[in-house]
Scaffold this motif. Structure first.
Motif, PDB file in Angstrom:
ATOM      1  N   GLN A  87     -23.011 -11.330  -7.204  1.00 26.93           N
ATOM      2  CA  GLN A  87     -21.528 -11.446  -8.219  1.00 26.93           C
ATOM      3  C   GLN A  87     -21.048 -10.558  -8.870  1.00 26.93           C
ATOM      4  N   ILE A  88     -21.423  -9.020  -7.786  1.00 22.95           N
ATOM      5  CA  ILE A  88     -20.715  -8.783  -7.801  1.00 22.95           C
ATOM      6  C   ILE A  88     -18.889  -8.532  -6.671  1.00 22.95           C
ATOM      7  N   LEU A  89     -19.021  -9.604  -6.033  1.00 28.37           N
ATOM      8  CA  LEU A  89     -18.321  -9.971  -4.987  1.00 28.37           C
ATOM      9  C   LEU A  89     -17.437 -10.916  -6.823  1.00 28.37           C
ATOM     10  N   LYS A  90     -17.967 -10.740  -7.790  1.00 26.36           N
ATOM     11  CA  LYS A  90     -16.352 -11.525  -8.534  1.00 26.36           C
ATOM     12  C   LYS A  90     -16.496 -10.691  -9.263  1.00 26.36           C
ATOM     13  N   SER A  91     -17.842 -10.476 -10.251  1.00 21.78           N
ATOM     14  CA  SER A  91     -17.322  -9.374 -11.169  1.00 21.78           C
ATOM     15  C   SER A  91     -17.141  -7.351 -11.028  1.00 21.78           C
ATOM     16  N   ILE A  92     -16.829  -7.531  -9.923  1.00 20.09           N
ATOM     17  CA  ILE A  92     -16.014  -5.939  -9.879  1.00 20.09           C
ATOM     18  C   ILE A  92     -14.652  -6.143  -9.047  1.00 20.09           C
ATOM     19  N   GLN A  93     -13.897  -5.900 -10.021  1.00 14.70           N
ATOM     20  CA  GLN A  93     -12.800  -5.899 -10.172  1.00 14.70           C
ATOM     21  C   GLN A  93     -11.892  -4.519  -9.825  1.00 14.70           C
ATOM     22  N   LEU A  94     -10.795  -4.645  -9.296  1.00 15.69           N
ATOM     23  CA  LEU A  94     -10.119  -4.168  -8.545  1.00 15.69           C
ATOM     24  C   LEU A  94      -8.399  -3.873  -8.578  1.00 15.69           C
ATOM     25  N   VAL A  95      -8.157  -2.540  -9.351  1.00 17.78           N
ATOM     26  CA  VAL A  95      -6.685  -2.151 -10.151  1.00 17.78           C
ATOM     27  C   VAL A  95      -5.993  -1.296  -8.719  1.00 17.78           C
ATOM     28  N   PRO A  96      -5.130  -1.960  -8.489  1.00 20.26           N
ATOM     29  CA  PRO A  96      -3.888  -0.558  -7.611  1.00 20.26           C
ATOM     30  C   PRO A  96      -3.594   0.208  -8.399  1.00 20.26           C
ATOM     31  N   THR A  97      -2.950   1.151  -8.800  1.00 20.29           N
ATOM     32  CA  THR A  97      -2.073   2.445  -9.417  1.00 20.29           C
ATOM     33  C   THR A  97      -0.710   2.716  -8.914  1.00 20.29           C
ATOM     34  N   ASP A  98       0.322   3.634  -8.938  1.00 20.72           N
ATOM     35  CA  ASP A  98       1.815   3.952  -8.601  1.00 20.72           C
ATOM     36  C   ASP A  98       0.691   5.511  -8.718  1.00 20.72           C
ATOM     37  N   THR A  99       1.999   6.496  -8.685  1.00 22.64           N
ATOM     38  CA  THR A  99       2.051   7.891  -9.224  1.00 22.64           C
ATOM     39  C   THR A  99       1.337   8.144 -10.915  1.00 22.64           C
ATOM     40  N   ASN A 100       2.157   7.232 -11.298  1.00 24.63           N
ATOM     41  CA  ASN A 100       2.680   7.439 -12.853  1.00 24.63           C
ATOM     42  C   ASN A 100       0.903   6.729 -13.668  1.00 24.63           C
ATOM     43  N   GLY A 101      -0.149   6.175 -12.882  1.00 31.73           N
ATOM     44  CA  GLY A 101      -0.810   5.625 -13.241  1.00 31.73           C
ATOM     45  C   GLY A 101      -0.587   3.554 -13.920  1.00 31.73           C
ATOM     46  N   ASP A 102       0.107   3.263 -13.437  1.00 31.19           N
ATOM     47  CA  ASP A 102       0.618   1.811 -13.699  1.00 31.19           C
ATOM     48  C   ASP A 102       0.625   0.927 -12.678  1.00 31.19           C
TER      49      ASP A 102
ATOM     50  N   MET B 255       0.855  -1.296   0.390  1.00 31.10           N
ATOM     51  CA  MET B 255      -0.310  -0.014  -0.178  1.00 31.10           C
ATOM     52  C   MET B 255       0.709   0.898  -0.047  1.00 31.10           C
ATOM     53  N   ASP B 256       2.135   1.265   0.264  1.00 33.59           N
ATOM     54  CA  ASP B 256       3.020   2.477   0.306  1.00 33.59           C
ATOM     55  C   ASP B 256       3.114   3.043  -1.283  1.00 33.59           C
ATOM     56  N   GLU B 257       3.301   1.351  -1.776  1.00 27.87           N
ATOM     57  CA  GLU B 257       2.882   2.207  -3.184  1.00 27.87           C
ATOM     58  C   GLU B 257       2.041   2.450  -4.443  1.00 27.87           C
ATOM     59  N   VAL B 258       1.030   2.348  -3.797  1.00 24.61           N
ATOM     60  CA  VAL B 258      -0.337   2.766  -4.381  1.00 24.61           C
ATOM     61  C   VAL B 258      -1.064   4.000  -4.227  1.00 24.61           C
ATOM     62  N   ASP B 259      -0.827   4.397  -5.026  1.00 17.34           N
ATOM     63  CA  ASP B 259      -1.586   5.840  -5.735  1.00 17.34           C
ATOM     64  C   ASP B 259      -3.320   6.259  -5.487  1.00 17.34           C
ATOM     65  N   GLU B 260      -3.574   5.561  -5.931  1.00 10.74           N
ATOM     66  CA  GLU B 260      -5.032   4.849  -6.483  1.00 10.74           C
ATOM     67  C   GLU B 260      -5.197   3.530  -6.748  1.00 10.74           C
ATOM     68  N   ILE B 261      -6.861   3.280  -6.600  1.00  7.48           N
ATOM     69  CA  ILE B 261      -7.482   2.160  -6.775  1.00  7.48           C
ATOM     70  C   ILE B 261      -8.260   2.595  -8.007  1.00  7.48           C
ATOM     71  N   ILE B 262      -8.336   1.620  -8.484  1.00 10.53           N
ATOM     72  CA  ILE B 262      -9.491   1.458  -9.775  1.00 10.53           C
ATOM     73  C   ILE B 262     -10.336   1.285  -9.426  1.00 10.53           C
ATOM     74  N   VAL B 263     -11.724   0.955  -9.251  1.00 11.04           N
ATOM     75  CA  VAL B 263     -12.335   0.214  -8.984  1.00 11.04           C
ATOM     76  C   VAL B 263     -13.617  -0.420 -10.291  1.00 11.04           C
ATOM     77  N   GLN B 264     -13.438  -0.842 -11.280  1.00  7.92           N
ATOM     78  CA  GLN B 264     -14.226  -1.262 -12.723  1.00  7.92           C
ATOM     79  C   GLN B 264     -15.696  -2.696 -11.914  1.00  7.92           C
ATOM     80  N   ASN B 265     -16.407  -2.049 -12.855  1.00  5.04           N
ATOM     81  CA  ASN B 265     -17.741  -2.619 -13.031  1.00  5.04           C
ATOM     82  C   ASN B 265     -18.198  -2.636 -14.185  1.00  5.04           C
TER      83      ASN B 265
END
Length: 546
Positions: A316-331, A277-287
């Motif tokens: 179904q949302i427990l599986k279908s909703i996906q989370l992607v942690p990203t850094d300050t560059n969006g990677d 989490m110290d590397e994470v700037d944002e978390i993208i939540v995708q539905n």
């Protein structure tokens, strides 16, 4: 001429559920007869155990990702391949069947057909504390702390401050020297049990038979009770389906939660193991095609994001909703994973407790809960005798302590935020309120297991310092006496009694209504206090709506 030592292999063994109809059903569909990668049995010799079945896989080749990506700069790398092999032996043992895996053999197994935690159950009965050399676990509370510990030769877990209580243990490694299970080298325990043995399968068969017997006929060793008490649930079990529905209702704050069969103990947003989490700037939540962004990493922020995505109340949302942690560059700085892998959840009622961590549901065995509650019943409840005033759900702890000291003037002395010197130059709080009978009263509102962990630790550390730190003890007595000489005797007698005063709503019992980890933590700190000659006690502060 020296005798030739018998050849040895490491055998990685999974116990097949007794409900599985045949060995074919223990394989994933594509590895069954007629499947795209069907594993075909080969005929055994007379030396193999009766009814043992060996299924070798055809070698498969794959170009590594690094070879593909670097090929334009170093032509010819794309010709590099990795070759993988697998074999599964289905070995009858007593009235059960084990899948003995080599290479990538375990990837051919249907995981719903495997007895989860079998290896850990063997370890819980046959390891001693000084046998362990390695563990990997995850704390089942809001911190969701993951630890991987390697123990030095000759060391013990307790020497490193490692306690298996309240831990979802995924791997234990060590040496086993108990009767009937004398094994050469390290044993690795998780869902499977892996050990070295001679290549004679009858020897492996006998070892596994002894392991089955130990699991069926004996109890977990002291210190391993919690490891043994977590029973993994299958995803298609009826209770798992009901728990998923309860989890969705809690996250989305939908449904009539007052009428549910399970009361929520913990619901927290917590990262999977591979995310720092110290590397994470944002978390993208995708539905689907819709997305939301988390910049604050909490259950409240997650709920807001899910509302923005117009999330439906369905499991179904427990599986279908996906989370992607990203850094300050969006990677991305971690794998894209489903929502259920980002949650810690504990629910229960009077007789049952269930925990979700790292996407898996566990039932906490009733016998463990009963023993835990019995141990906590030995802690005296001083609610009536202390007579601490009620509070409201909006009153700050600092304001409550000052008001309690004012209302009970002459009975309790305000010590909140008064720092006492220690030998090493630090300054710490001795307690929040000092009772004229010598109670060190520590006050906290129940709003999660982390808060209570701090409370229990604070009480134990303060008492231990007052026992062993002469500078702190002297300064504590001086400070109390200067504030109110009527409490001089109480200061001189302290620490005899530590009281954990917890503000709770009427719907929760103390201590049986606390989350499991908080109860485990309370029992541990109460034990520490008793070992230093201090009596642990509890007091309930009634919390009323504002």
């Amino acid at each position: 001429m020296a005798a030739t030592k018998p050849s040895k292999l490491r055998f990685n063994c999974y116990l097949i559920r007794s409900s599985v109809l045949s060995w074919e059903h223990a394989l994933r569909p594509k590895y069954r007869t007629g499947g795209a990668l069907a594993l075909l049995p080969i005929a055994p010799s007379a030396s193999a155990p009766p009814n043992a079945i060996a299924l070798p896989g055809q070698p498969s080749e794959k170009i590594p990702r690094w070879a593909q990506d670097l090929n334009s700069q170093f032509p010819g790398l794309s010709a590099v391949t990795n070759t993988s092999n697998r074999m599964v032996i289905f070995l009858p043992v007593k009235n059960r069947t084990f899948a003995v895996c080599f290479g990538y053999g375990s990837t051919a197994l249907e995981w719903e057909s495997i007895e989860s935690n079998f290896g850990l159950r063997v370890a819980a009965r046959n390891f001693q504390a000084d046998d362990l050399t390695e563990l990997r676990s995850r704390r089942i509370d809001a911190s969701a702390r993951t630890q991987s510990v390697q123990v030095p030769v000759g060391g013990e877990l307790k020497d490193l401050g490692v306690n298996l209580e309240g831990e979802f243990v995924r791997k234990l490694a060590g040496r086993v020297e108990s009767t009937g299970l004398t094994l050469d080298g390290s044993v690795l325990a998780g869902d499977s049990i892996a050990f070295k043995s001679t290549t004679e399968l009858v020897t492996v068969q006998q070892t596994l038979a002894n392991m089955l017997t130990s699991v069926e006929e004996s109890e977990a060793q002291e210190g391993f009770e919690f490891v043994d008490a977590l029973e993994p649930l299958r995803s298609n079990e009826d209770v798992s389906v009901r728990l998923d529905q309860r989890l969705v209702e809690e996250i989305l704050q939908q449904g009539n939660r007052d009428e549910t069969e399970f009361e929520t103990q913990i619901v927290e947003f917590a990262p999977p193991d591979d995310v720092r989490m110290d590397e994470v700037d944002e978390i993208i939540v995708q539905n689907g095609r819709r997305t939301a962004v988390l910049t604050e990493f909490s259950i409240a922020a997650l709920r807001a994001a899910l509302r923005d995505l117009n999330t439906r109340v369905t499991t179904q949302i427990l599986k279908s909703i996906q989370l992607v942690p990203t850094d300050t560059n969006g990677d991305p700085v971690g794998q894209q994973t489903s929502l259920r892998n980002w949650l810690i959840f504990e629910v229960g009622n009077v007789t049952e407790r269930y925990v979700l961590t790292l996407g898996r549901w566990f039932r906490l065995q009733e016998s463990y809960t009963e023993k835990l509650d019995y141990d906590l019943s030995r802690i005296d409840d001083l609610t009536s005798s202390l007579g601490l005033p009620d509070t409201t759900d909006s009153e700050h702890e600092k304001d409550y302590n000052a008001r309690a000291a004012s209302q009970l003037a002459g009975t309790v002395l305000l010590m909140d935020r008064i720092l006492i010197k220690t030998e090493d130059g630090d300054r710490v709080e001795s307690c929040d309120l000092l009772h004229h009978d010598g109670h060190l009263i520590h006050v906290k509102r129940y709003n999660g297991s982390q808060t209570l962990s701090h409370l229990f630790s604070q009480g134990a550390v303060s008492a231990q310092l007052l026992r062993g730190d002469e500078v702190m003890r002297t300064h504590f007595i001086e400070t109390v006496t200067a504030s109110d000489v009527r409490f001089a005797a109480a200061a001189n007698s302290a620490p005899r009694i530590v009281t954990y005063a917890i503000a709770l709503k009427d719907s929760k019992d103390l201590p049986t209504g606390l989350p499991t980890f908080s109860k485990v933590n309370l029992r541990d700190f109460a034990k520490q206090l008793r070992q230093t000659g201090v009596t642990p006690t509890l007091a309930r502060i009634r919390e009323r709506p504002s």
